[in-house]
Design a protein around this motif. Structure first.
Motif, PDB file in Angstrom:
ATOM      1  N   GLN A  69     -55.356 -26.222   1.472  1.00  0.00           N
ATOM      2  CA  GLN A  69     -56.208 -25.272   0.766  1.00  0.00           C
ATOM      3  C   GLN A  69     -56.174 -23.946   1.509  1.00  0.00           C
ATOM      4  N   ASP A  70     -56.052 -22.861   0.758  1.00  0.00           N
ATOM      5  CA  ASP A  70     -56.087 -21.510   1.300  1.00  0.00           C
ATOM      6  C   ASP A  70     -57.042 -20.721   0.416  1.00  0.00           C
ATOM      7  N   VAL A  71     -58.232 -20.428   0.935  1.00  0.00           N
ATOM      8  CA  VAL A  71     -59.274 -19.809   0.115  1.00  0.00           C
ATOM      9  C   VAL A  71     -60.009 -18.707   0.872  1.00  0.00           C
ATOM     10  N   ARG A  72     -60.622 -17.863   0.073  1.00  0.00           N
ATOM     11  CA  ARG A  72     -61.519 -16.830   0.576  1.00  0.00           C
ATOM     12  C   ARG A  72     -62.893 -17.126  -0.030  1.00  0.00           C
ATOM     13  N   VAL A  73     -63.911 -17.100   0.805  1.00  0.00           N
ATOM     14  CA  VAL A  73     -65.277 -17.336   0.346  1.00  0.00           C
ATOM     15  C   VAL A  73     -65.791 -16.052  -0.299  1.00  0.00           C
ATOM     16  N   CYS A  74     -66.321 -16.176  -1.507  1.00  0.00           N
ATOM     17  CA  CYS A  74     -66.839 -15.024  -2.244  1.00  0.00           C
ATOM     18  C   CYS A  74     -68.350 -15.071  -2.433  1.00  0.00           C
ATOM     19  N   LYS A  75     -68.959 -16.206  -2.185  1.00  0.00           N
ATOM     20  CA  LYS A  75     -70.409 -16.346  -2.374  1.00  0.00           C
ATOM     21  C   LYS A  75     -71.120 -15.422  -1.374  1.00  0.00           C
ATOM     22  N   PRO A  76     -71.968 -14.492  -1.867  1.00  0.00           N
ATOM     23  CA  PRO A  76     -72.555 -13.472  -0.984  1.00  0.00           C
ATOM     24  C   PRO A  76     -73.260 -14.013   0.259  1.00  0.00           C
ATOM     25  N   LEU A  77     -74.102 -15.025   0.120  1.00  0.00           N
ATOM     26  CA  LEU A  77     -74.825 -15.548   1.278  1.00  0.00           C
ATOM     27  C   LEU A  77     -73.853 -16.063   2.341  1.00  0.00           C
ATOM     28  N   LEU A  78     -72.834 -16.796   1.931  1.00  0.00           N
ATOM     29  CA  LEU A  78     -71.876 -17.343   2.894  1.00  0.00           C
ATOM     30  C   LEU A  78     -71.041 -16.237   3.523  1.00  0.00           C
ATOM     31  N   ARG A  79     -70.767 -15.186   2.795  1.00  0.00           N
ATOM     32  CA  ARG A  79     -70.045 -14.048   3.376  1.00  0.00           C
ATOM     33  C   ARG A  79     -70.892 -13.387   4.481  1.00  0.00           C
ATOM     34  N   ARG A  80     -72.194 -13.265   4.223  1.00  0.00           N
ATOM     35  CA  ARG A  80     -73.073 -12.655   5.239  1.00  0.00           C
ATOM     36  C   ARG A  80     -73.176 -13.522   6.487  1.00  0.00           C
ATOM     37  N   LEU A  81     -73.040 -14.837   6.316  1.00  0.00           N
ATOM     38  CA  LEU A  81     -73.141 -15.764   7.444  1.00  0.00           C
ATOM     39  C   LEU A  81     -71.774 -16.119   8.040  1.00  0.00           C
ATOM     40  N   ALA A  82     -70.744 -15.385   7.673  1.00  0.00           N
ATOM     41  CA  ALA A  82     -69.369 -15.749   8.024  1.00  0.00           C
ATOM     42  C   ALA A  82     -69.164 -15.963   9.524  1.00  0.00           C
ATOM     43  N   VAL A  83     -69.594 -15.059  10.341  1.00  0.00           N
ATOM     44  CA  VAL A  83     -69.305 -15.177  11.776  1.00  0.00           C
ATOM     45  C   VAL A  83     -70.118 -16.303  12.420  1.00  0.00           C
ATOM     46  N   PRO A  84     -71.449 -16.300  12.313  1.00  0.00           N
ATOM     47  CA  PRO A  84     -72.174 -17.395  12.978  1.00  0.00           C
ATOM     48  C   PRO A  84     -71.980 -18.749  12.285  1.00  0.00           C
ATOM     49  N   GLY A  85     -71.710 -18.725  10.979  1.00  0.00           N
ATOM     50  CA  GLY A  85     -71.616 -19.971  10.243  1.00  0.00           C
ATOM     51  C   GLY A  85     -70.251 -20.626  10.216  1.00  0.00           C
ATOM     52  N   ARG A  86     -69.222 -19.911  10.636  1.00  0.00           N
ATOM     53  CA  ARG A  86     -67.853 -20.431  10.498  1.00  0.00           C
ATOM     54  C   ARG A  86     -67.661 -21.836  11.079  1.00  0.00           C
ATOM     55  N   PRO A  87     -68.116 -22.124  12.302  1.00  0.00           N
ATOM     56  CA  PRO A  87     -67.934 -23.495  12.820  1.00  0.00           C
ATOM     57  C   PRO A  87     -68.639 -24.541  11.949  1.00  0.00           C
ATOM     58  N   LEU A  88     -69.816 -24.220  11.440  1.00  0.00           N
ATOM     59  CA  LEU A  88     -70.530 -25.152  10.567  1.00  0.00           C
ATOM     60  C   LEU A  88     -69.820 -25.324   9.228  1.00  0.00           C
ATOM     61  N   PHE A  89     -69.266 -24.242   8.689  1.00  0.00           N
ATOM     62  CA  PHE A  89     -68.545 -24.332   7.421  1.00  0.00           C
ATOM     63  C   PHE A  89     -67.302 -25.203   7.572  1.00  0.00           C
ATOM     64  N   ARG A  90     -66.616 -25.066   8.689  1.00  0.00           N
ATOM     65  CA  ARG A  90     -65.416 -25.884   8.927  1.00  0.00           C
ATOM     66  C   ARG A  90     -65.807 -27.364   9.100  1.00  0.00           C
ATOM     67  N   LEU A  91     -66.883 -27.621   9.837  1.00  0.00           N
ATOM     68  CA  LEU A  91     -67.374 -28.991   9.991  1.00  0.00           C
ATOM     69  C   LEU A  91     -67.790 -29.558   8.634  1.00  0.00           C
ATOM     70  N   ASN A  92     -68.466 -28.767   7.837  1.00  0.00           N
ATOM     71  CA  ASN A  92     -68.889 -29.182   6.507  1.00  0.00           C
ATOM     72  C   ASN A  92     -67.673 -29.615   5.675  1.00  0.00           C
ATOM     73  N   HIS A  93     -66.597 -28.867   5.769  1.00  0.00           N
ATOM     74  CA  HIS A  93     -65.377 -29.212   5.030  1.00  0.00           C
ATOM     75  C   HIS A  93     -64.796 -30.529   5.544  1.00  0.00           C
ATOM     76  N   ARG A  94     -64.756 -30.705   6.864  1.00  0.00           N
ATOM     77  CA  ARG A  94     -64.235 -31.968   7.421  1.00  0.00           C
ATOM     78  C   ARG A  94     -65.049 -33.167   6.954  1.00  0.00           C
ATOM     79  N   LEU A  95     -66.378 -33.022   6.942  1.00  0.00           N
ATOM     80  CA  LEU A  95     -67.230 -34.108   6.476  1.00  0.00           C
ATOM     81  C   LEU A  95     -66.967 -34.423   5.007  1.00  0.00           C
ATOM     82  N   MET A  96     -66.787 -33.375   4.216  1.00  0.00           N
ATOM     83  CA  MET A  96     -66.499 -33.575   2.797  1.00  0.00           C
ATOM     84  C   MET A  96     -65.173 -34.299   2.607  1.00  0.00           C
ATOM     85  N   MET A  97     -64.168 -33.919   3.341  1.00  0.00           N
ATOM     86  CA  MET A  97     -62.851 -34.547   3.198  1.00  0.00           C
ATOM     87  C   MET A  97     -62.896 -35.994   3.678  1.00  0.00           C
ATOM     88  N   ARG A  98     -63.616 -36.260   4.734  1.00  0.00           N
ATOM     89  CA  ARG A  98     -63.736 -37.644   5.216  1.00  0.00           C
ATOM     90  C   ARG A  98     -64.405 -38.526   4.161  1.00  0.00           C
TER      91      ARG A  98
END
Length: 148
Positions: free
Chosen positions: A106-135
């Motif tokens: 998957q190669d994507v850009r996040v467009c949802k405004p709230l997630l864009r605002r949280l991009a820097v501090p939230g990035r590790p959590l967003f990546r973990l969230n994706h791993r949990l979803m895939m598992r």
């Protein structure tokens, strides 16, 4: 670095024939039955639909999904996404070991405004969230394939 751009790759070894895995993955409208984080898939026509996903974090993402490649002989399913996520996703299904290896790219850009605002501090959590979803998706597909 674009903090709203993500590339993911997941490898799912599955103890089932490639044709069975491909058949399950090509029926996106069935995903909510076996993949808990896929909350809804609404088919618009033969090649387009809308998907809503939500994993461990308290937000949902909704995107229009348009099929760009369906090639059973090559084991490839590919779509483009637009909406809360813009980009593409691809399943590649091939014989591997005693069963099948399903690769998700998957190669994507996040467009949802709230997630864009949280991009820097939230990035590790967003990546973990994706791993949990895939598992969870792999576990659900395993159960689905065993039931068939």
């Amino acid at each position: 670095m674009d903090w709203n751009h993500y590339r993911f790759r997941s490898l799912w070894p599955l103890p089932a024939p490639p044709a069975d895995v491909y058949a399950a993955l090509e029926r996106a409208e069935d995903y909510p039955r076996w993949w808990p984080q896929v909350r809804a898939v609404t088919r618009r026509d033969d090649g387009t639909g809308v998907i809503t996903i939500r994993s461990a974090l308290p937000y949902s993402l909704t995107s229009t999904v348009r099929e760009t490649r369906r090639d059973p002989a090559a084991g490839v399913l590919e779509v483009t996404l637009s909406g809360d996520l813009d980009g593409w996703a691809r399943w590649t299904v091939a014989a591997g070991g005693p069963g099948t290896l399903a690769r998700y790219d998957q190669d994507v850009r996040v467009c949802k405004p709230l997630l864009r605002r949280l991009a820097v501090p939230g990035r590790p959590l967003f990546r973990l969230n994706h791993r949990l979803m895939m598992r969870a998706g792999r576990r659900g597909l395993l159960r689905r394939l065993e039931a068939v």
